[in-house]
Design an enzyme around this catalytic site. Structure first.
Site, short mmCIF file in Angstrom:
data_model
loop_
_atom_site.label_atom_id
_atom_site.label_comp_id
_atom_site.label_asym_id
_atom_site.label_seq_id
_atom_site.Cartn_x
_atom_site.Cartn_y
_atom_site.Cartn_z
CD GLU A 292 -1.20 -6.02 5.63
OE1 GLU A 292 -1.02 -6.50 4.49
OE2 GLU A 292 -1.22 -4.79 5.84
CE LYS B 58 -10.71 -0.27 22.50
NZ LYS B 58 -9.75 -0.77 23.46
CG HIS C 282 -3.69 -3.64 3.31
ND1 HIS C 282 -2.67 -3.13 4.07
CD2 HIS C 282 -4.33 -2.58 2.77
CE1 HIS C 282 -2.68 -1.81 4.01
NE2 HIS C 282 -3.68 -1.45 3.22
CB CYS D 288 -0.98 -0.05 1.17
SG CYS D 288 -2.33 1.11 0.97
P1 XMP Z 1 -10.58 -1.40 26.97
O1 XMP Z 1 -11.60 -1.30 28.06
O2 XMP Z 1 -9.47 -0.40 27.10
O3 XMP Z 1 -9.91 -2.82 27.18
O4 XMP Z 1 -11.20 -1.43 25.60
C1 XMP Z 1 -9.04 -3.44 26.28
C2 XMP Z 1 -8.41 -4.62 26.99
O5 XMP Z 1 -7.60 -4.17 28.07
C3 XMP Z 1 -8.06 -4.69 29.31
N1 XMP Z 1 -7.94 -3.62 30.30
C4 XMP Z 1 -6.99 -3.60 31.25
N2 XMP Z 1 -6.00 -4.46 31.53
N3 XMP Z 1 -5.34 -3.08 33.31
C5 XMP Z 1 -5.18 -4.20 32.59
O6 XMP Z 1 -4.28 -4.98 32.90
C6 XMP Z 1 -6.31 -2.16 33.10
O7 XMP Z 1 -6.42 -1.14 33.79
C7 XMP Z 1 -7.19 -2.44 32.01
N4 XMP Z 1 -8.25 -1.78 31.48
C8 XMP Z 1 -8.70 -2.53 30.44
C9 XMP Z 1 -9.49 -5.11 29.06
O8 XMP Z 1 -9.89 -6.13 29.97
C10 XMP Z 1 -9.43 -5.57 27.61
O9 XMP Z 1 -8.93 -6.89 27.53
#
Ligand code: XMP
Length: 529
Positions: free
Chosen positions: A172, A521, A170, A77
């Site tokens: 990958e 997300k 891509h 790309c």
């Molecule tokens: P989020 O909520 O940021 O989560 O979309 C993405 C991944 O990260 C984990 N997560 C954490 N892991 N300490 C950690 O060790 C934290 O403070 C924390 N906050 C979120 C969450 O479970 C998911 O797998």
């Protein structure tokens, strides 16, 4: 080694993974890497995609020395456009961004031309995934077209005599159906990389490295959580230096049901790792009292963890000194701190764009180093999560643990939306346990990347027997994700959700309503806090 130069594409780490899946060692570095300073001798270089346009003022450019290094180059790309830009081709904006599937028609030069090597044996057409705003409008001199699509006349190009290739799509991402094979052609056939990157080899080399670093006496401590990374790191340390490694598990009062006990059984009894489990739940819960703010919760848990861990480490040292004083052989000082850092964390910190904006302060044990004057040992820092899992299997860590969903450091404290109390923890533990139990029973656990229950501190009305109830609500979350940077909510068969909901409302005192979270997300995050 294949060197992947990262121009900031969201797919760059996937290129690295694809190479490693072929048992070829690949390393990602920022595109600004000075080629003369390279310590490794790559057998090939891949230039990644990028959110930039090559003519942007702030567009990143590669050190021109890559083109005189004498190794094959594949531009993907933006990487293709970078080659064309450097070789005086022409790149222009498309009328509209091309994003999605396209059909690539392969063009052969014939007579075993070097340019044909990239797509050799892969047929005349393949489905590819496009994601770009610019494309090549004029091919550089000395290059041939080796593939085109309906909208891109130079979708794949190759140099006439040198092993330089550029592709607009891509390979990958899994949507490019023969993408893995294209990468395979490049790293195996064109670069002739050896396929010696296997977890068996890794274990041997890493154990030797750890032994060398620690010397004959050096002792190491490390925190374990019951998660895959810290368990695998601990077991690897145990293999390397036996009882000179000591693991500490801190029960912070916001773990899942029976977690402390399970970790003890598995790490200590089954795997033979030296382990102390510290029940510090009182201390944590007292410091968390009345705290609602998520970042505040994270900070308190992170700091308290450091206090407890340091105290335990000091106890271990004191114990060793006491033994020595009574005539036992000197044990050596605790000099090292084990950390289960993975490659994606390393990548994040070397990105040429700098670390991304903090959405949540993920809790880790970095703070320990400043105060304890320990040196850091990170045996997993070259590995992706699936490689850590493969390593875990080879180290005889039980399958159910190797496949375990991630669990955040701050634990259930960030899944209880109001203040954290022992009662709230218990409600959530019970509901979460039922949820995971039913997911496992339905055989869906490994299909889901992460599943957990969340306790909402709102009250809703219900009816039980003939009585009105006024109780709290549980939200269920389940997502599928490659790397948790993005995630899709999981589509359960309805009867599974029905059973989970019915069990939770029947078996968990204080809950009369269950909801299912259908947010992805972005814009939501995986955790609620
Ligand atoms: P989020 O909520 O940021 O989560 O979309 C993405 C991944 O990260 C984990 N997560 C954490 N892991 N300490 C950690 O060790 C934290 O403070 C924390 N906050 C979120 C969450 O479970 C998911 O797998």
């Amino acid at each position: 080694t294949v060197l992947i130069l990262d121009f900031g594409s969201q797919y760059s780490h996937l290129i690295t993974r694809r190479c490693r899946e072929l048992n070829v060692y690949a390393e990602l570095m920022p595109c600004t890497q000075n080629i003369k300073d390279l310590k490794l001798k790559p057998k090939g270089i891949i230039l990644s995609g990028s959110p930039y346009s090559v003519y942007d003022d702030e567009a990143p450019h590669v050190d021109p020395d890559v083109f005189t290094l004498g190794v094959p180059i594949l531009g993907i790309c933006y990487g293709l456009q970078e080659i064309a830009w450097y070789m005086k081709g022409q790149v222009t904006k498309c009328d509209h961004r091309e994003y999605g599937f396209a059909q690539l028609r392969v063009q052969k030069l014939g007579e075993s031309h070097v340019a044909d090597a990239l797509f050799e044996g892969l047929g005349d057409e393949m489905q590819v995934w496009m994601s770009h705003g610019d494309q090549l409008s004029q091919i550089p001199a000395e290059f041939h077209t080796i593939g085109l699509t309906d909208t891109a006349p130079f979708a794949a190009i190759a140099h006439d005599t040198k092993p330089f290739y550029g592709i607009q799509f891509h390979p990958e991402v899994t949507h490019s159906t023969r993408g893995r094979e294209v990468i395979g052609r490049f790293v195996l056939n064109i670069c002739k990389c050896s396929t010696s990157w296997t977890m068996e080899e890794f274990i041997g080399k890493e154990i030797a490295r750890i032994r060398q670093i620690c010397g004959p006496k050096g002792r190491v401590i490390g925190a374990v959580s019951g998660g895959v990374d810290s368990t695998v790191a601990a077991k690897l340390m145990h293999e390397a230096i036996g009882d000179r490694f000591h693991a500490i598990m801190v029960d912070n009062g916001v773990l899942r049901v029976n977690e402390g006990k399970q970790v003890h059984e598995m790490l200590n009894k089954d795997l033979g790792v030296n382990l102390t489990v510290v029940d510090a739940s009182e201390l944590f819960l007292s410091r968390l009292k009345d705290v609602e703010d998520p970042e505040q919760k994270r900070k308190i848990i992170g700091n308290t963890f450091i206090n407890v861990f340091e105290e335990e480490a000091a106890k271990l040292e004191a114990q060793a000194e006491k033994e020595e004083a009574s005539g036992a052989e000197a044990k050596g000082r605790i000099e090292w701190l084990l950390q289960g850092t993975l490659y994606p964390d390393v990548i994040e910190s070397i990105s040429f764009k700098g670390p991304s904006a903090t959405i949540k302060t993920h809790h880790n044990v970095g703070g320990l180093l400043k105060d304890m004057k320990l040196k850091l040992i990170e045996p997993l820092r070259e590995l992706f999560k699936d490689e850590v899992r493969a390593l875990g299997r080879l180290l005889n860590i039980p399958a159910h643990l190797v496949q375990r969903h991630p669990f955040p450091g701050p634990g259930l404290a960030i899944r209880i939306l109001g203040p954290v109390t022992r009662e709230q923890v218990q409600i959530l533990q019970t509901a979460d346990n039922i949820y995971i139990e039913e997911i496992r029973k339905a055989g869906l656990y490994n299909d889901i990347s992460q599943a957990f229950a969340v306790l909402l501190p709102v009250k809703a009305v219900g009816v039980m027997g003939d009585k009105r109830t006024y109780e709290q609500v549980i939200a269920l979350r389940a997502v599928q994700s490659e790397d948790f940077m993005t995630a899709d909510w999981y589509v359960f068969p309805p009867e599974i959700l029905r059973r989970i909901s019915s069990r939770i409302t029947n078996e968990v005192a204080g809950i009369n309503r269950v909801t299912y979270d259908i947010s992805s997300k972005p814009p939501s995050t995986v955790e609620w806090l």
